[in-house]
Every structure is written in structure tokens, then in C-alpha cells.
Enzyme design. Sequence first.
Site, mmCIF file in Angstrom:
data_model
loop_
_atom_site.group_PDB
_atom_site.id
_atom_site.type_symbol
_atom_site.label_atom_id
_atom_site.label_comp_id
_atom_site.label_asym_id
_atom_site.label_seq_id
_atom_site.Cartn_x
_atom_site.Cartn_y
_atom_site.Cartn_z
ATOM 1 N N TYR A 133 -2.966 4.926 7.517
ATOM 2 C CA TYR A 133 -2.979 3.266 8.164
ATOM 3 C C TYR A 133 -1.477 3.589 6.751
ATOM 4 O O TYR A 133 -0.613 3.350 6.849
ATOM 5 C CB TYR A 133 -3.261 2.476 7.207
ATOM 6 N N GLU A 155 0.592 -0.966 -0.193
ATOM 7 C CA GLU A 155 -0.187 0.002 -0.091
ATOM 8 C C GLU A 155 0.692 1.440 -0.290
ATOM 9 O O GLU A 155 0.531 1.973 -0.487
ATOM 10 C CB GLU A 155 -0.861 0.190 1.410
HETATM 11 P P1 NAD Z 1 -2.621 -7.478 12.780
HETATM 12 O O1 NAD Z 1 -3.094 -5.780 13.500
HETATM 13 O O2 NAD Z 1 -3.332 -8.729 13.257
HETATM 14 O O3 NAD Z 1 -1.475 -7.683 15.056
HETATM 15 C C1 NAD Z 1 -0.904 -6.840 14.871
HETATM 16 C C2 NAD Z 1 0.108 -6.828 16.461
HETATM 17 O O4 NAD Z 1 0.752 -6.466 16.611
HETATM 18 C C3 NAD Z 1 -1.240 -7.112 17.084
HETATM 19 O O5 NAD Z 1 -1.208 -8.715 17.959
HETATM 20 C C4 NAD Z 1 -0.372 -5.908 18.052
HETATM 21 O O6 NAD Z 1 -1.187 -6.613 19.423
HETATM 22 C C5 NAD Z 1 0.764 -5.994 18.395
HETATM 23 N N1 NAD Z 1 0.447 -4.179 17.860
HETATM 24 C C6 NAD Z 1 -0.067 -3.068 18.236
HETATM 25 N N2 NAD Z 1 1.046 -2.246 18.404
HETATM 26 C C7 NAD Z 1 1.317 -2.877 19.109
HETATM 27 C C8 NAD Z 1 3.019 -2.238 19.359
HETATM 28 N N3 NAD Z 1 2.492 -0.950 19.879
HETATM 29 N N4 NAD Z 1 3.916 -2.593 20.704
HETATM 30 C C9 NAD Z 1 4.138 -3.883 20.915
HETATM 31 N N5 NAD Z 1 2.638 -4.626 20.207
HETATM 32 C C10 NAD Z 1 1.893 -3.701 18.813
HETATM 33 O O7 NAD Z 1 -1.426 -7.382 12.030
HETATM 34 P P2 NAD Z 1 -1.347 -7.846 10.680
HETATM 35 O O8 NAD Z 1 -2.161 -8.286 9.688
HETATM 36 O O9 NAD Z 1 -0.593 -8.984 11.042
HETATM 37 O O10 NAD Z 1 0.397 -7.249 9.957
HETATM 38 C C11 NAD Z 1 1.112 -7.401 10.373
HETATM 39 C C12 NAD Z 1 2.367 -6.700 9.773
HETATM 40 O O11 NAD Z 1 1.767 -7.234 8.412
HETATM 41 C C13 NAD Z 1 1.967 -5.561 9.870
HETATM 42 O O12 NAD Z 1 3.114 -4.391 10.223
HETATM 43 C C14 NAD Z 1 1.477 -4.494 8.576
HETATM 44 O O13 NAD Z 1 1.884 -3.531 8.191
HETATM 45 C C15 NAD Z 1 1.898 -5.957 7.357
HETATM 46 N N6 NAD Z 1 1.166 -6.262 6.415
HETATM 47 C C16 NAD Z 1 0.171 -6.533 6.305
HETATM 48 C C17 NAD Z 1 -0.548 -6.919 4.918
HETATM 49 C C18 NAD Z 1 -2.092 -8.218 5.536
HETATM 50 O O14 NAD Z 1 -2.167 -7.776 4.391
HETATM 51 N N7 NAD Z 1 -2.887 -8.180 6.377
HETATM 52 C C19 NAD Z 1 -0.114 -7.243 4.530
HETATM 53 C C20 NAD Z 1 1.531 -6.715 4.329
HETATM 54 C C21 NAD Z 1 2.049 -6.501 5.405
HETATM 55 O O1 TDX Z 2 -15.851 -5.520 5.284
HETATM 56 C C1 TDX Z 2 -15.221 -4.883 4.084
HETATM 57 N N1 TDX Z 2 -16.123 -5.164 3.069
HETATM 58 C C2 TDX Z 2 -15.309 -4.446 1.515
HETATM 59 O O2 TDX Z 2 -15.473 -4.798 0.690
HETATM 60 C C3 TDX Z 2 -14.475 -4.960 4.461
HETATM 61 C C4 TDX Z 2 -13.166 -4.554 5.820
HETATM 62 C C5 TDX Z 2 -12.893 -4.225 3.297
HETATM 63 N N2 TDX Z 2 -13.945 -4.114 2.644
HETATM 64 C C6 TDX Z 2 -12.693 -4.302 0.815
HETATM 65 C C7 TDX Z 2 -11.806 -3.142 0.966
HETATM 66 C C8 TDX Z 2 -10.752 -3.131 0.224
HETATM 67 O O3 TDX Z 2 -10.889 -2.812 -0.984
HETATM 68 O O4 TDX Z 2 -11.850 -5.163 0.687
HETATM 69 C C9 TDX Z 2 -10.599 -5.466 0.650
HETATM 70 C C10 TDX Z 2 -9.650 -5.674 0.885
HETATM 71 O O5 TDX Z 2 -10.115 -5.156 2.748
HETATM 72 P P1 TDX Z 2 -8.892 -4.843 3.979
HETATM 73 O O6 TDX Z 2 -9.546 -5.834 4.579
HETATM 74 O O7 TDX Z 2 -9.380 -4.074 5.161
HETATM 75 O O8 TDX Z 2 -7.700 -4.507 3.495
HETATM 76 P P2 TDX Z 2 -6.994 -4.001 2.687
HETATM 77 O O9 TDX Z 2 -7.098 -2.423 3.031
HETATM 78 O O10 TDX Z 2 -6.704 -3.861 0.896
HETATM 79 O O11 TDX Z 2 -5.433 -3.940 3.187
HETATM 80 C C11 TDX Z 2 -4.877 -5.311 4.012
HETATM 81 O O12 TDX Z 2 -3.884 -5.316 3.094
HETATM 82 C C12 TDX Z 2 -2.416 -3.956 3.298
HETATM 83 C C13 TDX Z 2 -4.002 -5.223 5.455
HETATM 84 O O13 TDX Z 2 -5.645 -4.386 5.875
HETATM 85 C C14 TDX Z 2 -2.779 -4.090 5.181
HETATM 86 O O14 TDX Z 2 -3.273 -3.758 6.915
HETATM 87 C C15 TDX Z 2 -2.287 -4.399 4.443
HETATM 88 O O15 TDX Z 2 -1.104 -3.384 4.517
#
Ligand code: NAD
Ligand code: TDX
Length: 333
Positions: free
Chosen positions: A149, A124
Site C-alpha cells: 500500500y 506512510e
Molecule cells: P477508503 O478505502 O475509505 O475509500 C476509498 C474510496 O476510493 C472508496 O470510495 C472506493 O470506492 C474508491 N475507489 C477505490 N478504487 C477506485 C478506482 N479505481 N476508481 C474510483 N474510485 C475508487 O479510503 P480512505 O481511508 O478514505 O482514504 C482516502 C485517501 O486518503 C487515500 O488516498 C488514502 O491513501 C489517503 N489517506 C488515508 C488516511 C487514513 O487514515 N485513512 C490517512 C492519510 C491518507
Molecule cells: O484490528 C486491528 N488491530 C490493530 O492493532 C487493526 C485493523 C489494526 N491494528 C493496528 C495496526 C496499526 O498499527 O492499528 C494501527 C492502525 O491500523 P489501520 O487502521 O489499519 O491503519 P494504518 O495501517 O496505520 O494506515 C492508516 O493510516 C494511514 C490508513 O489505513 C491508511 O490508508 C493511511 O495511509
Amino acid sequence: MQNIIVTGGAGFIGSNFVHHVIAERPDWHVTVLDKLTYAGNRANLEGLPADRLTFVHGDIADAEVVDSLVAKANAVVHYAAESHNDNSLQNPRPFIDTNLTGTYTLLEAVRRHDVRFHHISTDEVYGDLQLDDPARFTEHTPYNPSSPYSSTKAGSDLLVRAWVRSFGVRATISNCSNNYGPYQHIEKFIPRQITNVLSGIRPKLYGAGLNVRDWIHTNDHSSAVLKVLEEGRIGETYLIGADGEQNNKTVVELILELMGKDPHDYDHVNDRPGHDLRYAIDSTKLRTELGWQPKFTDFRTGLADTIAWYSEHESWWTAQKAAVEAQYAKAGQ
Ligand code: NAD
Ligand code: TDX
């Protein structure tokens, strides 16, 4: 490399990485540093051997806690973040504190103790692509984040780069596309829709649902991060993706179909302000330079397994469901 710190290891992707490392590197010890925000859950680490895992409840922005742990570690893998775009639109403050100040605090500690650092980031940071654009993001795409974010993640990446160049910190960065799989918080798109269906609620699609995300199974993200941690070149950025582009409408319809429901039985709800249109990753560098390949590339199978996981782990998510939906309802989503 035997004693690694995993920040955010009680969250979705961090906990999946901890499971992966414990299974794949039998002589490593993992220390999880996690604040246990609403997104962190100790249950995500249940069943792991107690002699190979230490859990520390703390904040990555707490310099004292961070310094004492980093002083004893060989490497830090930094997952902790505020991770949800929709939350960042309601209240950006925790995103500044954790994603920027927290990353800064870790960087100062690894600098002091000369400890290897791997920073987890997101596609992102590059903003979005048009639907008909043949281009995908590469390591050379200019930064252009859209949300609070993604702008804090972009800022944290730039801090890491500066600490490499100015202070010689031994760091790498990876920017991954959208993850799915077990232990993902039900505020996120795929688990929200699965748990909606399981709760008798119609799935909710933002706007027309034509936005595209590049889905990767979280197990493939874990193997890629381990690869970069062990073999990546210091100072380099690697994009992680598994060629999984799908629009949101297709994903909702597939979830409904796999759950034995009418695939058109969902609601269109308010769109996300500033909603990024399309993400797409070109992971050629990681594949050619480090020889990484994704394994879980059949999206239908991965989604079916994820649906099975949420169906079999209702106690993991039911307590949060009403509050998550009430929060969305306030935004008409
Ligand atoms: P998540 O929200 O599920 O988990 C985040 C974790 O970090 C939680 O366990 C929370 O308690 C902990 N945390 C938050 N603030 C904190 C702090 N100040 N100190 C210590 N711990 C803290 O997130 P996720 O989806 O597992 O994402 C993890 C990482 O991967 C993030 O850096 C996110 O940007 C990155 N990322 C996520 C996605 C995705 O699709 N979810 C994709 C690419 C990158
Ligand atoms: O209820 C929903 N309906 C919907 O249409 C939600 C929660 C999301 N959406 C859409 C928004 C996005 O286009 O679905 C897509 C995915 O949404 P999210 O799960 O919120 O993910 P996104 O915003 O793409 O970001 C995710 O991928 C990149 C992670 O949350 C981030 O942490 C990561 O960096």
C-alpha cells in the site's frame, strides 16, 4: 473554482471532504467519481443537495470517463485509492491498478486540459520512526515505504511531482497522518474495535500494541485540504497532522473505557508483517505558511463522538461485519 471533481468521494475521507466543501463553499459544485469498491458507499453522501452534487460511478483508471469529466472541471481533488495495508499484504494487484495507474490516468487528463490537481497522500510514504526518536516527519524526510500500500502511494506522489516538473501540471500534494471519525470502513483499527464491542466481540490488538499512530480527526484533514487547494503553492507538498500521537494499546483501552467495559478486556492477535512502528507528523509548514490550525484536537471527545456515531448507525456497518471478521480470522487477527 466552482466545479470540482472529488475522486473516491464515496469513501471515508473523501465523503467527509465532500460534506465539508458543500457546507463551506456554497457556490461550488462537486462531482464525485467513485468505483464503489467494497470501501465505497453511496450512503456516505446521503442528505447532500442534489443540485450541487453529481455522482459518477466509474474507475479513475478509465481514461475515457476521466477525460470527459476533467474537461468540464476547474480542479480535481484525488482521494480514490486502495487504502488498507492488510489487504495490500494479501493481494497487492488492485493497489497497483488504482493507486499507480489510476493516478497516472488522472494526471494525463489534468495535463491535457490544464486543470488544477490536488493529490491526497499519507505519512506512510516516509516509512516509520523509532518509539524514542524525538524526530517527526517533515516535507524533507526521505521516502522509505514499507508495505505494498504505502509503496504505491509513494509511487503516486512521485508521479505527481514528475508531472509538475516535466509537464507544468498545476498540482499540490498533502501527506496526512491517521484519520478517524464517521464513515470509516470497519476494517480499520478504530471502527473495527468499536463495532467489535457493539457486536460482543473482544477487541483485537496486533502484537504488543506499542505501535504509535498520529491521530487526526477527519474534519481537520478536510479543512487542511481545502486550505492547500485554495492557497497552497503549486508544486509544493504539505504535511497534515494534529499532534495526536497515541499507541494502539492506549487507544483500545480508551475505547473500552468510553464504552463502559473493562479496559483490559481485549485479545492480542498476530502482528502485521512489516508493521510500521511509529508515525509522527510535523505540520509546521502548513501552519506557518498557510495559517491552518486543527480544531478537533481533544482525542477523548473525538473518540466518544465516533463511538456514538457507530452506535447510532448500526445499519451502516452490520451487513459487512461478519465478512470482515472472517477475513481477519484467516490471518489469525
Ligand atoms: P477508503 O478505502 O475509505 O475509500 C476509498 C474510496 O476510493 C472508496 O470510495 C472506493 O470506492 C474508491 N475507489 C477505490 N478504487 C477506485 C478506482 N479505481 N476508481 C474510483 N474510485 C475508487 O479510503 P480512505 O481511508 O478514505 O482514504 C482516502 C485517501 O486518503 C487515500 O488516498 C488514502 O491513501 C489517503 N489517506 C488515508 C488516511 C487514513 O487514515 N485513512 C490517512 C492519510 C491518507
Ligand atoms: O484490528 C486491528 N488491530 C490493530 O492493532 C487493526 C485493523 C489494526 N491494528 C493496528 C495496526 C496499526 O498499527 O492499528 C494501527 C492502525 O491500523 P489501520 O487502521 O489499519 O491503519 P494504518 O495501517 O496505520 O494506515 C492508516 O493510516 C494511514 C490508513 O489505513 C491508511 O490508508 C493511511 O495511509
